[in-house]
Write an enzyme that holds these catalytic residues in place. Structure first.
Site, short mmCIF file in Angstrom:
data_model
loop_
_atom_site.label_atom_id
_atom_site.label_comp_id
_atom_site.label_asym_id
_atom_site.label_seq_id
_atom_site.Cartn_x
_atom_site.Cartn_y
_atom_site.Cartn_z
N SER A 100 1.43 -3.90 2.01
CA SER A 100 2.30 -3.61 0.88
C SER A 100 3.31 -4.74 0.67
O SER A 100 2.92 -5.92 0.60
CB SER A 100 2.98 -2.25 1.11
OG SER A 100 3.55 -1.74 -0.06
N ASP A 114 -6.06 4.26 -3.13
CA ASP A 114 -4.61 4.02 -3.17
C ASP A 114 -4.04 4.55 -4.49
O ASP A 114 -4.39 4.06 -5.56
CB ASP A 114 -4.35 2.52 -3.03
CG ASP A 114 -2.89 2.18 -2.81
OD1 ASP A 114 -2.03 3.02 -3.13
OD2 ASP A 114 -2.61 1.08 -2.30
N HIS A 153 -2.66 4.41 0.38
CA HIS A 153 -1.82 3.22 0.54
C HIS A 153 -1.49 2.98 2.02
O HIS A 153 -1.39 1.83 2.45
CB HIS A 153 -0.53 3.36 -0.28
CG HIS A 153 0.22 2.07 -0.41
ND1 HIS A 153 -0.31 0.94 -1.01
CD2 HIS A 153 1.47 1.71 0.00
CE1 HIS A 153 0.56 -0.04 -0.98
NE2 HIS A 153 1.66 0.39 -0.36
#
Length: 268
Positions: free
Chosen positions: A86, A218, A246
């Protein structure tokens, strides 16, 4: 959190995403260790168990300092596999630019992956442009902060957001852990490092092999957004994990570990 094996030739350095910490990698750390690989999961500044508060970290470089220092301290000849999740992809990118000769490969796991010729804030700006109208941030809270660079905003990830957009395919135990351990995070969107279009160069950042791991389930950063970043950096290898939310390291830890080991074996 560092777990090492003196006989291992590989050293993975794992970097968490916004509001998270080294703790989120616990399944991957255990699996890589069981496979005989040296693994270091780091807390960025004001994250995880790091003692600083979010308003005490004035710049993105200060935030990324634990990673920069760990790579700088690597033994001569040691080639690292950096793994960013991320927002952690941006810290990895900065480190690649600074220490390209120390990085055998960089792995972006559903991560913000910038490209040469554009500033590092572009992936985050594009993410917000695509998702803000949909109310993606749900019950996340924006918190006003003041640091050495002036006033700013940090974000708190809300429990509903975590459950529906981040951990929806992950074990309930991992969602519960995240709800207890996430801390406010600063995206540093106004930081000069984020705005510098000349920061990432072909000779440094562009010379390191990049692999993007697409999380196909995700709900936070959809597959279309992930593939957009890949298209911006031609030559990036792509791996896919079906059913990964995610929080890839929690929803599909075994599949992620298999990919990481394959990458480490391919790029000596």
């Amino acid at each position: 959190m560092e777990i090492s094996s003196s006989s291992s030739k590989k050293h993975f350095i794992l970097v968490h995403g916004l509001c998270h910490g080294a703790w989120c990698w616990y399944r991957v750390v255990a699996a890589l260790r069981a496979a005989g690989h040296r693994t270091t999961a780091l807390d960025m500044a004001a994250s995880g168990a790091h003692p600083a508060r979010v308003d005490e970290v004035g710049t993105f470089e200060e935030y990324s300092r634990p990673l920069l220092d760990a790579v700088a301290a690597a033994a001569p000849g040691e080639r690292l596999v950096l793994v960013g999740h991320s927002h952690g992809g941006l810290s990895v990118a900065l480190t690649m630019e600074r220490f390209p000769d120390k990085v055998a490969a960089a792995v972006f796991v559903a991560a913000a992956m910038p490209c040469v010729g554009k500033h590092m804030g572009v992936p985050t700006e594009e993410f917000m442009r695509r998702t803000a109208p949909e109310g993606l941030l749900m019950d996340c809270e924006m918190v006003a902060i003041n640091n050495s660079q002036g006033s700013g905003v940090a974000i708190n990830l809300g429990p509903t957001f975590l459950a529906q957009k981040y951990y929806q395919q992950s074990p309930a135990e991992d969602l519960a852990l995240a709800k207890m351990l996430v801390r406010p995070g600063n995206q540093f969107m106004d930081d000069p490092v984020m705005k510098d279009e000349s920061l990432l160069t072909n000779d440094n950042y562009g010379s390191v092999k990049k692999v993007y791991v697409i999380a196909k389930a995700d709900s936070s950063s959809p597959e279309e957004m992930q593939r957009w970043m890949v298209a911006m950096s031609p030559g990036t290898d792509v791996e896919e994990i079906a059913g990964a939310d995610h929080a890839v390291m929690n929803s599909k830890p075994r599949e992620l570990c298999d990919i990481l080991i394959k990458i480490a074996n391919k790029y000596e």
